[in-house]
Design an enzyme around this catalytic site. Structure first.
Site, short mmCIF file in Angstrom:
data_model
loop_
_atom_site.label_atom_id
_atom_site.label_comp_id
_atom_site.label_asym_id
_atom_site.label_seq_id
_atom_site.Cartn_x
_atom_site.Cartn_y
_atom_site.Cartn_z
N LYS B 79 -38.42 -0.08 33.18
CA LYS B 79 -38.83 -0.89 34.06
C LYS B 79 -38.08 -0.68 35.59
O LYS B 79 -36.93 -0.46 35.43
CB LYS B 79 -38.88 -2.44 33.91
CG LYS B 79 -39.32 -3.44 34.50
CD LYS B 79 -39.07 -4.62 34.07
CE LYS B 79 -39.94 -5.83 34.75
NZ LYS B 79 -39.77 -7.10 34.08
N SER B 154 -44.31 -9.68 34.05
CA SER B 154 -43.87 -8.62 35.04
C SER B 154 -43.66 -7.20 34.74
O SER B 154 -44.04 -6.22 35.45
CB SER B 154 -42.66 -9.07 35.82
OG SER B 154 -41.45 -9.08 35.34
N SER B 178 -41.69 -12.07 30.36
CA SER B 178 -42.27 -10.75 31.32
C SER B 178 -42.20 -9.55 30.19
O SER B 178 -42.50 -8.33 30.73
CB SER B 178 -41.31 -10.37 32.32
OG SER B 178 -41.61 -11.27 33.35
#
Lengths: 97, 488
Positions: B79, B154, B178
């Site tokens: 990420k 997210s 997330s």
């Protein structure tokens, strides 16, 4: 809870955030809706309840005050928008007399 | 043989036996990424060339020395809010659009120590603020199961990359769901460890008392393997816990949940829960009962207050954490400014997107003079009530079994204009962050429209082994993983 455009301006200044007229309108509406929603918390009785800032048990974590390897100057400055002579540069802060 | 279809543990086995080289692995994934990435848009940055160079060096080294480590040669996606030395780390924000970290996050240093291969950095909602990746400064990712649906957020890019076989496994971060919510949306496994289990050093801070890094993987075994490497105490993160790390893969021996008590919190099956999701989760609970678990009804009475509590605490912490983006030491600096104050204000105006600004505003308001006690202080007290709920529930049961999100993945654009509606979709995931407990999302079926549904299993602090055992027993008994998306 209504957040006026003036309050939005005040908070934006505290947050060091320039915002447009359109953003003032939008934030005034959206923040009012969100703050109205969070007002439900008032209904909960928290008299005498300790606040939780962290779920951790440990309070302070200390280490020996010893020098350790750190980033070399060039590496630390590599992402700076403006630099000179091994320093970060910013617009002038103090006026000359 | 399509290498990209293998799980991490399958690929690792082949690699250890010498049946496949690191070079072949990178080639296979490069091809796969070339085929599907234009549709899925999971990545912000791809580093295929350096992955190939690393792979070749690794193959060379292994010619004379064939003892591998669990993640050696394994192609991962990270990420883009986790710092990777020398590789762009943007947080999907214009303000960090050109930021190249001078150091590795601790989790990355650990992966590097094992000889992993970095394929690229994945998309997210800007600074991990959002539930759909639509808040990315570089455009949204797509759900591999249906390209007009969101992949969740997210960590939507990481979940989409795993689901689309664009990497063998990925890391995400979870502040309010997330990792788990995008894993549910994309039909993969996502684990949020206990707060403090994994070092946050080098994770770009959003809400420091809630953030936690964790694995997003193709199955539960892979999640245990990845957690083995990233978990553990780190002197560079004073909030990382000095608690011994077990071998999490050993928790996966049993394939049953005998002698375990599983609680269904009634507040998680109330109004607002989609019928298809409710049916899938209740059927999963039945399955767990067949596997030897004892199912009990439990209560978490403060659940309704969780969203309000979370959005005050998370935004307050964010407004403070994001004060560092001032255009001085790194990141964007606005060009036309005459003094320092204007430089701050214009830099932040130009650099942050709408959701980040909204949260900075909300957090600043909640912390401002005259409102601190009424908002932030109150939220911290309610956070204690939410923790006590879980402590009480875990006196009665060993695990909690719930939905991950109220509906399957929604359509792109459907909720972006209504911030509050978007926040409400986090109802089942945020409490775990407020209480700091571990929770996993594991696939438990599909909607009629063919979108994945996730099952959430939550456990006591530092009892990831029990959480993994429950998820593994369920996964092995059901085999949802056999169904893969057809990307078109």
């Amino acid at each position: 809870m209504e957040i006026s455009k003036e309050e939005v301006e005040h908070v934006a200044k505290l947050a060091r955030l320039e915002i447009t007229e359109a953003e003032k309108e939008a934030f005034s509406k959206q923040l009012s809706a969100i703050l109205t929603y969070v007002e439900q918390l008032r209904a909960l009785d928290t008299e005498g309840v300790e606040p939780t800032a962290t779920v951790l048990e440990q309070v302070n974590v200390v280490r020996e005050d010893k020098a350790r390897p750190s980033l070399p100057v060039e590496k630390a400055l590599a992402n700076a928008p403006e630099q000179a002579d091994g320093f970060f540069c910013v617009p002038k802060i103090l006026e000359e007399r | 043989m399509s290498l990209h279809k293998l799980t991490l543990h399958e690929l690792q086995e082949k690699f250890t036996k010498g049946e496949v080289t690191a070079r072949e692995i990178v080639s296979a994934y490069s091809l796969r990424i070339k085929q599907v990435e234009p549709k899925v848009k999971a990545y912000i940055t791809l580093v295929k060339e350096s992955a190939m160079a690393q792979a070749e060096a690794l193959d060379q080294k292994l010619k004379s020395w064939r003892r591998t480590m669990p993640l050696m040669g394994m192609p991962l996606a990270i990420k883009d809010n986790i710092c990777t030395e020398g590789v762009l780390t943007t947080c999907a924000s214009r303000i960090l659009g050109a930021f190249v970290p001078p150091y590795d996050a601790t989790v990355i240093a650990r992966l590097r120590g094992q000889g992993y291969l970095l394929l690229g950095k994945t998309n997210l909602d800007e600074f991990a603020m959002g539930s759909s990746t639509e808040n990315s400064g570089f455009g949204p990712s797509r759900n591999p199961w249906n390209l007009s649906s969101v992949p969740g957020g997210s960590s939507g890019g990481s979940a989409a990359a795993v689901a689309a076989d664009e990497c063998v496994a990925a890391l995400g971060s979870d502040t309010g769901g997330s990792i788990r919510q995008p894993a549910a949306c994309c039909g993969v496994v996502g684990l949020k460890p206990t707060y403090g289990r994994v070092s946050r050093f080098g994770l770009v801070a959003f809400a420091s008392s809630l953030d936690q890094i964790g694995p997003i993987t193709k199955d539960v075994t892979d999640a245990a393997m990845l957690l083995n490497v990233i978990a553990g105490h780190d002197p560079l993160d004073s909030t990382s816990a000095n608690v011994p790390v077990p071998d999490y893969t050993k928790a996966l021996k049993k394939k049953d949940v005998k002698k375990l008590k599983l609680g269904l919190p009634r507040e998680y099956f109330a109004e607002g829960l989609d019928q298809e999701v409710e049916r899938a989760v209740r059927e999963a609970a039945e399955e767990l009962k067949k596997l030897g678990g004892e199912i009990k009804d439990v209560a978490l009475p403060a659940t309704d207050a969780a969203i309000a509590t979370y959005y005050l605490i998370a935004t307050a912490e964010a407004s403070s954490n994001l004060a560092r983006y001032d255009g001085v030491k790194y990141g964007l600096r606005s060009k036309q400014t005459k003094d320092l104050l204007e430089m701050y204000m214009k830099t932040r105006q130009e650099g942050f997107g709408p959701e980040v600004k909204r949260r900075i505003m909300l957090g600043t308001y909640a912390l401002s003079a005259g409102y601190y006690d009424a908002y932030y202080g109150k939220a911290q007290a309610v956070r204690t009530l939410i923790r006590r709920d879980f402590e009480a529930a875990f006196q009665e049961v060993d695990l909690l079994v719930t939905p991950v999100m109220p509906t399957p993945a929604f359509k792109l654009g459907e909720r972006i204009q209504e911030p509050l509606q978007m926040y409400l979709s986090d109802i089942y995931t945020i409490s775990a962050n407020l209480a700091g407990i571990p929770a996993i999302s594991v696939p438990c079926g599909f909607s009629k429209a063919g979108l994945p549904i996730g099952l959430q299993i939550l456990g006591r602090p530092f009892e990831e082994e029990t959480v993994l055992r429950g998820a593994y027993a369920y996964e092995q008994a059901t085999g949802w993983r056999a169904k893969r998306p057809n990307i078109r």
